[in-house]
Design an enzyme around this catalytic site. Structure first.
Site, PDB file in Angstrom:
ATOM      1  N   CYS A  26       0.862  -1.179   0.000  1.00  0.00           N
ATOM      2  CA  CYS A  26       0.000   0.000   0.000  1.00  0.00           C
ATOM      3  C   CYS A  26       0.901   1.231   0.000  1.00  0.00           C
ATOM      4  O   CYS A  26       2.036   1.181  -0.453  1.00  0.00           O
ATOM      5  CB  CYS A  26      -0.955  -0.008   1.190  1.00  0.00           C
ATOM      6  SG  CYS A  26      -0.144  -0.021   2.792  1.00  0.00           S
ATOM      7  N   HIS A 536      17.632 -11.552  32.573  1.00  0.00           N
ATOM      8  CA  HIS A 536      17.415 -12.943  32.138  1.00  0.00           C
ATOM      9  C   HIS A 536      16.311 -13.554  32.999  1.00  0.00           C
ATOM     10  O   HIS A 536      16.460 -13.678  34.212  1.00  0.00           O
ATOM     11  CB  HIS A 536      18.714 -13.746  32.273  1.00  0.00           C
ATOM     12  CG  HIS A 536      18.725 -15.016  31.489  1.00  0.00           C
ATOM     13  ND1 HIS A 536      18.097 -16.166  31.928  1.00  0.00           N
ATOM     14  CD2 HIS A 536      19.273 -15.313  30.288  1.00  0.00           C
ATOM     15  CE1 HIS A 536      18.273 -17.121  31.030  1.00  0.00           C
ATOM     16  NE2 HIS A 536      18.983 -16.634  30.021  1.00  0.00           N
TER      17      HIS A 536
END
Length: 616
Positions: A26, A536
């Site tokens: 688009c 983590h």
């Protein structure tokens, strides 16, 4: 990154050539449908230079590129080859299952290719309207008549344009598709329409009379029917007869049925749709305008804004004007104003420059860069854009703004708001709406932008030291006590860990998100003074493939200390036999950190407690 390399990387991260079913673009986005979603790596695409963002809507993989999407698409087309009609049995089986999920995909795929012609005709109509408003005597000028003819061509022969794009979308031979449009605009049939009687019958049943010039839905339905018939018949005809038999059966079957049933239904549907829009804005005009404007940023974010194109074109064809395009116009100005106002609160010069440039893009008509790089990132900016767009949308209804030709909404589209016999009043009122939308969103962004100012402050918390806060509520433990030898030995860097009691995960420091693990268990943040911090989530949780985790950030986001960045389902982690300990390490501590002081060790910690102080 060069556009050729960008195209190669996008295709690679979508699973390669063989994993791509269909592709198109688009104004600002590349759009793909793929075979195996598990092969797509959107996080990798998000991180590519030249990509503004990614999203998945209605099974479309949408990649926001911005104004340069044409050139990137051209490189993709060189690699994948141009979209061609495919008459295989497999195509017939997979392309034409009519489901609710593919409606937006079909609308977008059909209308995007023809937008340049429609925009060109619309702009020319606007310019001619300005000329006639200034000099009405030119109305009968033969040169003006020629230019009027040129401006009308894309709209009068709109069925032909739609026939080609529909055929491409439905994987039908384009020349067969043109035959459907030709039947609806056949000169004899058009002449009969003027008399009110088509003079045509299908086994004694009269063919209804409609003027299909400038129509939208009839030809799309007709070409869709042709495609279904073509691919169905193609499955049963021997290869040696396909070229002769399949097109002939398609044409002789689809055209009469379309002219008798589908085309009239499309014409009625288009008329009722236009009448419905008029009724809605007449009965609940201010509210309708505000709500449509307010939610327009979310509609664009979802990639659904192009679904209104057929409605807008239908309104112009049947009413001579449209109500929806003005709302899209003010939305672009609201996105521009929000990005501008947010940029004023930014202290980081690079981020401010990026915000101002995306504000200008939205001003000229391309809102996605501002939406994805500024307004989505900051809640206050997004709210500002929604407020400005809502106010602007409401004003367009209050002032009765009309758009007289189809064109992409941007500052260059102002000529289409001029009507020769009414002067410049409508265009001047439109300018008032645009100013209101821009100023409202900019003002709200500035007022609510305190957090943005903190997030983008280029000054570190301290030139000599900084503190780390709790990434999760729980018990703080030394890094040496973590049940992982790599972290415990501080091979990855110095830091601390928390045995969490709750699943909410917070940023222990302010900075920029520079890494997100595909399995969502690792988050990297780089602070303003250069510390590279790894959060983590759990030990060996990479094996859980992201299932227990939910991220509230993406790479490139600016976060502040204490901001909620993720959630970890602690029970699910434990049930999987994994350790949910949250580990925080400074991966470049050997180069950057002179001394570390631990405030809490082996003690319970609540949210936002100070855990560690680092001297640089």
């Amino acid at each position: 990154m060069e556009k050729k390399e960008l195209a190669k990387s996008i295709i690679n991260y979508l699973g390669g050539n063989n994993n791509i079913n269909n592709y198109w673009h688009c104004v600002t986005r590349l759009r793909f449908t793929i075979k195996d979603a598990s092969k797509a790596k959107l996080a990798k695409i998000d991180n590519l230079q030249g990509v503004l963002g990614t999203t998945i809507k209605s099974n479309q993989y949408q990649i926001v590129i911005g104004p340069n999407v044409d050139s990137v698409f051209a490189e993709i087309e060189k690699i994948l080859g141009p979209q061609q009609s495919d008459n295989s049995q497999d195509q017939g089986k997979h392309r034409f299952k009519i489901t609710g999920k593919v409606i937006l995909d079909v609308i977008s795929g059909v209308f995007q290719p023809i937008l340049p012609a429609l925009v060109a005709g619309g702009m020319l109509k606007g310019i001619l309207a300005i000329v006639l408003a200034i000099s009405p005597g030119l109305e009968k000028n033969t040169t003006m008549a020629l230019f009027n003819l040129i401006a009308d061509v894309p709209f009068y022969f709109l069925p032909f344009l739609l026939a080609i794009s529909s055929a491409r979308k439905f994987k039908l031979n384009e020349f067969l598709g043109i035959c459907m449009a030709g039947a609806l605009l056949y000169p004899t049939f058009v002449a009969k329409i003027a008399s009110g009687h088509s003079g045509l019958t299908l086994f004694g049943l009269n063919i209804p009379v409609f003027n299909y010039a400038s129509s939208v839905f009839p030809v799309i339905l007709g070409v869709g029917l042709m495609a279904i018939i073509y691919h169905f018949v193609d499955r049963f005809i021997p290869d040696v007869l396909k070229l002769v038999v399949v097109p002939a059966i398609t044409l002789i079957t689809a055209v009469p049925i379309a002219m008798w049933i589908l085309a009239p239904l499309g014409a009625y549907g288009g008329q009722y749709l236009a009448d419905g829009i008029v009724w809605l804005f007449h009965k609940a005009g201010l509210l309708a305008g505000f709500l449509l404007g307010f939610f327009m940023p979310l509609i664009v974010l979802a990639g659904m804004h192009q679904s209104t194109s057929p409605i807008q074109i239908q309104n112009i064809a049947t009413l001579g004007y449209d109500y929806l395009l003005p709302v899209s116009f003010v939305h672009n100005m609201a996105e521009s104003g929000a990005a501008f106002g947010t940029s004023l609160r930014m202290k980081n010069k690079e981020l401010r420059a990026a915000g101002l440039s995306t504000s200008f893009s939205a001003f000229i008509g391309i809102s996605e860069p501002a939406l994805y790089t500024v307004n989505v990132v900051h809640k206050s900016s997004m709210l500002a854009a929604m407020c400005g767009s809502g106010v602007g949308g409401m004003l367009t209804v209050l002032l009765g703004i009309k758009c007289y030709a189809f064109v992409m909404p941007g500052i260059t589209s102002l000529p289409v708001y001029v009507k020769a016999d009414q002067g410049f009043t409508n265009a001047l009122l439109m300018i008032i709406c645009l100013i209101a939308a821009f100023l409202t969103s900019a003002l709200v962004a500035v007022i609510l932008g305190g957090k943005v100012a903190r997030e983008n402050d280029t000054k570190p918390t301290s030139t000599q030291s900084m503190t780390f806060s709790t990434p999760a509520a729980g018990v703080v433990i030394p890094l040496e006590d973590v049940a992982d030898s790599v972290f415990a030995s501080k091979t990855m860097g110095d830091g601390f860990a928390v045995k969490p009691s709750e699943g909410s995960i917070y940023a222990p420091v302010s900075g920029k998100v520079t890494m997100l693990a595909e399995t969502k268990h690792g988050i990297g943040i780089t602070t303003n003074n250069g510390l590279e911090v790894l959060i983590h989530l759990g030990i060996d949780t990479v094996e859980l493939k992201g299932n227990p985790f939910k991220l509230f950030i993406k790479e490139g986001d600016e976060v502040v200390s204490g901001q909620k960045i993720a959630f970890m389902d602690i029970k699910q982690v434990k049930d999987s036999g994994k350790d949910p300990t949250v580990i925080v390490v400074i991966t470049n501590s050997k180069d950057k950190v002179k001394n570390i002081k631990y405030t809490l060790t082996n003690k319970p910690a609540a949210d936002f407690d100070e855990i560690m102080s680092v001297q640089l």
